[in-house]
Design a protein around this motif. Structure first.
Motif, PDB file in Angstrom:
ATOM      1  N   THR A  44      53.740  14.945  32.584  1.00  0.00           N
ATOM      2  CA  THR A  44      53.528  13.678  31.872  1.00  0.00           C
ATOM      3  C   THR A  44      52.509  12.798  32.574  1.00  0.00           C
TER       4      THR A  44
ATOM      5  N   TRP B  30      52.556   0.758  32.372  1.00  0.00           N
ATOM      6  CA  TRP B  30      53.743   1.084  33.170  1.00  0.00           C
ATOM      7  C   TRP B  30      53.643   0.394  34.508  1.00  0.00           C
TER       8      TRP B  30
ATOM      9  N   SER C  84      63.664   0.693  31.928  1.00  0.00           N
ATOM     10  CA  SER C  84      62.358   0.129  31.606  1.00  0.00           C
ATOM     11  C   SER C  84      62.575  -1.195  30.890  1.00  0.00           C
TER      12      SER C  84
ATOM     13  N   VAL D  25      59.269   7.219  29.928  1.00  0.00           N
ATOM     14  CA  VAL D  25      57.813   7.170  29.774  1.00  0.00           C
ATOM     15  C   VAL D  25      57.390   7.884  28.488  1.00  0.00           C
ATOM     16  N   ARG D  26      58.035   9.023  28.204  1.00  0.00           N
ATOM     17  CA  ARG D  26      57.654   9.753  26.992  1.00  0.00           C
ATOM     18  C   ARG D  26      58.007   8.973  25.730  1.00  0.00           C
TER      19      ARG D  26
ATOM     20  N   TYR E 296      55.038   8.219  40.097  1.00  0.00           N
ATOM     21  CA  TYR E 296      54.138   9.027  39.279  1.00  0.00           C
ATOM     22  C   TYR E 296      54.142  10.519  39.613  1.00  0.00           C
TER      23      TYR E 296
ATOM     24  N   LEU F 154      56.513  12.425  37.510  1.00  0.00           N
ATOM     25  CA  LEU F 154      56.100  12.465  36.104  1.00  0.00           C
ATOM     26  C   LEU F 154      55.041  13.541  35.913  1.00  0.00           C
TER      27      LEU F 154
ATOM     28  N   VAL G  64      50.391   9.059  32.403  1.00  0.00           N
ATOM     29  CA  VAL G  64      50.452   7.741  31.775  1.00  0.00           C
ATOM     30  C   VAL G  64      49.040   7.203  31.634  1.00  0.00           C
TER      31      VAL G  64
ATOM     32  N   LEU H 196      59.401  -0.413  35.310  1.00  0.00           N
ATOM     33  CA  LEU H 196      60.390   0.589  35.705  1.00  0.00           C
ATOM     34  C   LEU H 196      61.105   0.138  36.964  1.00  0.00           C
TER      35      LEU H 196
END
Length: 579
Positions: free
Chosen positions: A64, A47, A14, A38-39, A56, A59, A66, A5
DNA sequence: AAATTTCGCGCG
DNA sequence: AAAGCGCGCGAAATTT
């Protein structure tokens, strides 16, 4: 597959970077909001970002999680210093912008950094900017890191470093998640503890009444004037000297050995002052919001690889207030610790079979006594601690020869580490984290020790100083290999717990809020060799098993480390019930 | 007035 | 005389 990222003015990208395990299917770079990237990305993706703290939290806020990550900043810190990669161009290159980033981030919470207005803005203010600068190309940095790892020298060196970097990055995920979730904290229980010990909360700037009485008792016992401030060390020491108490310092241990009427009230005053200033009402106001205590977890914040924290003194929560850590209604706490982690790690590191045998049971120290090496559990304990810390006095030094005869491999390992440090050499943990080299002043002192001295007496003094510094650095490196390897074990444990807890799923459908841990057991606290999981009651036993199984799981690169390291665990309602 | 150091104590 | 490792934090003292 790594998915890297990176951010610029208009959004995020990404970029896939293949690694060993990939099947070669080509992937394309994508652009979009981080949370969408990310999704939409593969669930198995690693990641990769400049700094977990920069990506993070948002997210998590969007609900979300990871699965895997690679934190370039943390990985760089390891690889630039590791003895295993020391010969690579990556480690030999001069400092660059990525090193500067490491500095900025690492120092973000240090006292020298400007503090934001409200304590609760700390986390946001300390959050480093994304690597928007063109000088920081995360794809290039990742490739350089993968190259350095592949070129690492030594038995299974790439494998060890891969595990270390994966564990470090998983730790970064856990740290962000624990900050997101917070440690359950009952302000009302905490307040009751404070009132019980200190009496009612005083007005700002005033002492609690009970402390005022004790201060008065201290002055009386010393025949001192009402102006004597018991918080002022110089004042107090002077008054004590005048009264003939015979104290050289105000340390608790020393005061306890004295026979004088001032000792009792003073010790009680100091204990109350400690509680009031470290974890009193002001602490509660500053650090507990909405039933949660949130600290900033600083992964790799200690040279040995242990974590540090910033804010609230999270690693020093006194037993006195742990009753305030209470599970939510319908939830439990799983409190677990890795029993006698460091001596067991030493036994494994040194392949000391006899010490490993002594550690078969739950209590390693009892096993050492049973082996006949020493007479009592207390001797076994202080002896082992002395061996790992470099103790040269008292019981610890007295039993060391017996331990050295009984467990030659283990003792030889720490002695070698100490010798290396005294010579100014670097030592390295099992997974490849190396100690920092001593600084220039240290080296100068060692050089000067032999060249110095217009005055013989001065030369001797500086030589003695240099030897003392050399021994101090030897104690540091002696401990580094043990503490650092234990920290690696704990990091792998943490990563495994995190994965296993997620696999347990949710106890129920807990609403529509974008909350990644709704209804799910999750980590809320980590303290070197101890974890707390907050779990729905229905999943608490399963969570405790996950914690146990994680301790028994050993990655290949840790295979020499203890086979059965008992993780003692309890399912409780509050932290104080746990031992 | 602000920054830095010292002391002491909490945790592993 | 020095003195077992690694930390964070607060208050007072000291320095800038």
């Amino acid at each position: 597959m790594h998915l890297v990222l990176s951010a610029d003015d208009t959004g995020a990208t990404s970029t896939p970077v293949p690694d060993d395990g990939d099947d070669g299917t080509p992937q394309r770079a994508r652009r979009g909001r981080p949370v969408d990237l990310v999704r939409d990305g593969a669930r198995s993706a690693r990641w990769t970002w400049g700094d977990t703290n920069a990506w993070y939290p948002e997210l998590l806020a969007a609900g979300t999680r990871v699965e895997r990550a690679h934190d370039l900043r943390l990985a760089r810190a390891v690889l630039r210093r590791s003895a295993l990669t020391a010969a690579t161009p990556y480690a030999r290159a001069p400092r660059g912008p990525w090193d500067a980033l490491a500095l900025v981030t690492a120092g973000a919470n240090s006292p020298s950094a400007p503090l934001p207005e409200g304590l609760f803005d700390l986390a946001d203010a300390a959050r480093p900017a994304r690597d928007a600068s063109s000088a920081l190309d995360p794809v290039r940095e990742l490739r350089a890191q993968l190259e350095a790892v592949a070129a690492a020298a030594g038995p299974d060196a790439p494998g060890r470093l891969r595990l270390l970097l994966a564990a470090e990055s998983a730790g970064a995920l856990v740290a962000a998640e624990m900050h997101h979730a917070g440690l359950p904290w009952r302000a009302d229980v905490h307040d009751a503890i404070l009132s019980g010990v200190l009496g009612p909360r005083p007005r700002p700037g005033e002492r609690p009444a009970r402390m005022e009485e004790l201060a008065h008792a201290v002055r009386q016992a010393l025949d001192a004037p009402p102006t004597l401030n018991p918080d002022s060390h110089p004042d107090l020491l002077r008054a004590m000297e005048y009264a003939g108490v015979g104290a050289r310092s105000l340390r608790k241990g020393e005061l306890e050995r004295l026979d004088h009427p001032v000792v009792a009230p003073l010790l009680e005053y100091k204990a109350m002052q400690r509680l009031l200033t470290a974890n009193g009402w002001a602490w509660l106001d500053a650090w507990v919001r909405d039933g949660r205590f949130r600290t900033e977890w600083v992964v790799g914040g200690v040279v040995t690889g242990r974590w540090a924290t910033s804010g609230g003194g999270a690693l020093q929560l006194p037993r006195q207030v742990r009753r305030a850590v209470v599970a939510d209604l319908g939830w439990r706490l799983v409190v677990a610790d890795a029993a006698q982690l460091e001596p067991r790690v030493l036994a494994g590191l040194a392949r000391d079979e006899r010490m490993a045998d002594a550690g078969r049971g739950v209590d390693l120290y009892a096993g050492i006594v049973a082996s006949g090496a020493v007479a009592s559990r207390e001797h076994a304990k202080v002896g082992m601690l002395g061996a790992m810390y470099g103790g040269t006095t008292g019981d610890s030094a007295a039993v060391l020869p017996r331990l050295a005869r009984a467990f030659p491999a283990a003792i030889a390992l720490v002695e070698r580490a100490a010798g290396a440090g005294e010579r100014g050499e670097v030592v390295t943990t099992r997974l490849g984290r190396s100690s920092p080299p001593p600084d220039d002043a240290w080296r100068a002192a060692q050089q000067g020790a032999y060249a110095a001295g217009d005055e013989p007496a001065q030369g001797e003094a500086s030589a003695a100083r240099a030897r003392s510094q050399a021994r101090a650095w030897g104690r540091f490196t002696r401990n580094f290999v043990v503490q650092g390897t234990a920290a690696e074990w704990a990091l792998c444990w943490l990563a495994s717990i995190r994965r296993r807890l997620w696999e347990l799923g949710a106890a129920d459908d807990a609403g529509s809020a974008p909350e990644p841990f709704a209804g799910r057991p999750h980590l809320v606290f980590f303290l070197h060799d101890e974890v707390i999981v907050h779990a729905p009651a229905a999943l608490a036993d399963a969570a405790a098993e996950a914690v146990r199984d994680a301790a028994a799981e050993r990655a290949a690169a840790l295979r020499r480390l203890p086979r059965r390291l008992p993780a003692e665990r309890r399912v409780v309602d509050d932290y104080a019930q746990a031992k």
